[in-house]
Design a protein around this motif. Sequence first.
Motif, short mmCIF file in Angstrom:
data_model
loop_
_atom_site.label_atom_id
_atom_site.label_comp_id
_atom_site.label_asym_id
_atom_site.label_seq_id
_atom_site.Cartn_x
_atom_site.Cartn_y
_atom_site.Cartn_z
N PHE A 51 -24.14 -4.35 -54.26
CA PHE A 51 -22.83 -4.20 -53.65
C PHE A 51 -23.28 -2.80 -52.83
O PHE A 51 -23.64 -2.22 -53.29
CB PHE A 51 -21.61 -3.28 -54.62
CG PHE A 51 -21.25 -4.67 -55.03
CD1 PHE A 51 -20.41 -5.68 -54.50
CD2 PHE A 51 -20.98 -4.83 -56.74
CE1 PHE A 51 -19.60 -6.76 -55.60
CE2 PHE A 51 -20.36 -5.62 -57.21
CZ PHE A 51 -19.82 -6.68 -56.86
N THR A 52 -22.94 -2.92 -51.19
CA THR A 52 -22.98 -1.40 -50.37
C THR A 52 -21.45 -0.99 -50.78
O THR A 52 -22.05 -0.20 -50.24
CB THR A 52 -23.87 -2.14 -49.16
OG1 THR A 52 -23.16 -3.60 -48.85
CG2 THR A 52 -24.96 -2.67 -49.65
N GLY A 53 -20.63 -1.99 -50.92
CA GLY A 53 -19.49 -1.10 -50.59
C GLY A 53 -18.56 -1.60 -52.47
O GLY A 53 -19.12 -1.61 -52.93
N ARG A 54 -17.43 -1.72 -52.04
CA ARG A 54 -16.43 -0.91 -53.07
C ARG A 54 -16.70 -2.51 -53.75
O ARG A 54 -16.21 -4.56 -53.37
CB ARG A 54 -15.42 -1.71 -52.67
CG ARG A 54 -15.07 0.30 -52.31
CD ARG A 54 -13.32 0.20 -51.80
NE ARG A 54 -12.18 -0.04 -53.07
CZ ARG A 54 -11.34 0.34 -52.49
NH1 ARG A 54 -10.62 0.28 -51.54
NH2 ARG A 54 -10.19 -0.26 -54.19
N ASP A 55 -17.00 -3.03 -54.86
CA ASP A 55 -16.54 -4.26 -55.90
C ASP A 55 -14.67 -4.41 -56.05
O ASP A 55 -14.07 -3.38 -56.15
CB ASP A 55 -16.58 -3.72 -57.59
CG ASP A 55 -16.74 -4.98 -58.32
OD1 ASP A 55 -16.20 -5.89 -58.07
OD2 ASP A 55 -17.84 -4.69 -59.69
N PRO A 56 -14.62 -6.34 -55.67
CA PRO A 56 -12.97 -5.75 -55.71
C PRO A 56 -12.34 -6.22 -56.98
O PRO A 56 -11.31 -6.19 -56.60
CB PRO A 56 -12.83 -7.96 -54.95
CG PRO A 56 -14.72 -7.99 -55.50
CD PRO A 56 -15.67 -6.46 -55.73
N ARG A 57 -13.13 -5.88 -57.72
CA ARG A 57 -12.43 -6.00 -58.87
C ARG A 57 -11.47 -4.62 -58.96
O ARG A 57 -10.43 -4.34 -59.89
CB ARG A 57 -13.47 -6.15 -60.36
CG ARG A 57 -13.75 -7.66 -60.45
CD ARG A 57 -15.45 -7.51 -61.57
NE ARG A 57 -16.01 -6.80 -61.24
CZ ARG A 57 -17.03 -6.93 -62.07
NH1 ARG A 57 -16.93 -7.65 -62.66
NH2 ARG A 57 -17.96 -6.30 -61.44
N GLN A 58 -12.81 -3.65 -58.43
CA GLN A 58 -11.77 -1.81 -58.32
C GLN A 58 -10.85 -1.75 -57.15
O GLN A 58 -9.89 -1.17 -57.43
CB GLN A 58 -12.96 -1.41 -57.96
CG GLN A 58 -14.22 -1.19 -59.32
CD GLN A 58 -13.77 -1.31 -60.63
OE1 GLN A 58 -12.63 -0.24 -60.95
NE2 GLN A 58 -13.79 -2.66 -61.23
#
Length: 464
Positions: free
Chosen positions: A111-118
């Motif tokens: 990931f370079t950004g936010r994990d969608p689970r978070q």
Amino acid sequence: MTDLANYKNILTDLITKNRDRVDYLAIRLETSQGTSIMLRGDKIDTLSEGISTGGQVRACYKGGWGFATFNQLSTLPQRIEEAIAAARMVGDEETILAPIDPIQATCQLPFTGRDPRQVPLSEKKALCDHYNDILRRLSDQITTTTVRYGDSTQNIILATSEGTLIEQSWADLEMRFSATARNGDKVQTGRETTGSRRGYEDLMRLDEQVQGAGKRAVNALILPPVKGDRYTVVIDPVLTGLFVHEAFGHLSEADMLYENPDLLEVMSLGRTFGPESLQIFDGAAPQGHRGSYFYDDEGVPATTTQLIENGVMVGRLHSRETAGKLEEHPTGNARCLNYHYPPLVRMTNTWIERGNTPVKDLFLNIKEGVYAKNWLGGMTNGEMFTFSAGEAWMIRNGQIAEPVRDVTLSGNVFKTLANIEAIGDDFYWDESGGCGKGGQSGLAVGCGGPSLRINDVVIGGEAE
């Protein structure tokens, strides 16, 4: 079953107990977590989060395949029995799988950004509401809007009778927007789609893109239809990506070929399909795209495969079985949507390499032609294709002129490739792709390419 790594020993023990009964045995264990949101006008059509766990068993015996799926690990021994029994029932030839080295690996697409689970569901819903408001407030002529959001995080363990044991995980995100505008009996639709495997932020700054979908729908209400004819066309990189995927990429999938002698002859290696400047590739090895991964669903390492070199066909996309039967190398293109389906030969990231012609020069000396951008939809039937452009303009005396609507491009893919006159020096990756094949729709893929100038393309519209 949240930590799949705890189950590696169970899978390898079951493989060891049963591997001598068939020529090949594979178990895939998968857990996935996802969100689905759909807004239609001012209504919430879908708002859900879910976690699913399951797996599949594939067995091959004398060339015959058996397949079984399960949702509870306790039933896995029975599912193995079913898959082996099915394979032994239908197998009557020879199992031919291209050889690969067994691999033990644990890997996660970065990931370079936010994990969608978070990201909380309320935040995802608010993002959809924001984009929906943009579309609904754009014009009184917009009568229908649709906003879709989806994310899925998959964690997979693959164990095989050849000693492969791979744990691999990734997240995929996608948003789709559409607006339908009406003026009397005239109806026009604008669409946009985007996706990412890098992070949630890639879906957060799409205001301009969403507005574009709505504005195209409204503007098209007053545009004149294009006159149906044959034209020299210039297409933008997004349409190029769609074209190379739909019209040529599927024909390069070897499971379409090895049981079809006529098509195999047409798609023969060494045949010239386009100009010397034409280079076409497919591969999951380039990182950061929606078709990227480390290993395919047979445990074959991701590669980059050149399909067209200097206008000549030099490669095909393979599973281990198609590579074995055609006596070629596996390319890491065996993919399944999830554990409910067996792997098929599928594209990953497919692109035409950038050329040397400045984009502005693509329009030179076109007395009357069409410039087409973006896409509304498309379909292929063998070597024939039809695509609808999202927006288009006439080209007159080498200059972009008045906008037109209802532009569809159709033709034979081989003739169209041969009619490429120039390849632009620009390039764009389109991450909006969701590919369908064999009942497995929505498989994430990437498409890319430069602008193209193509001669003698059939453009549909209204005849005078």
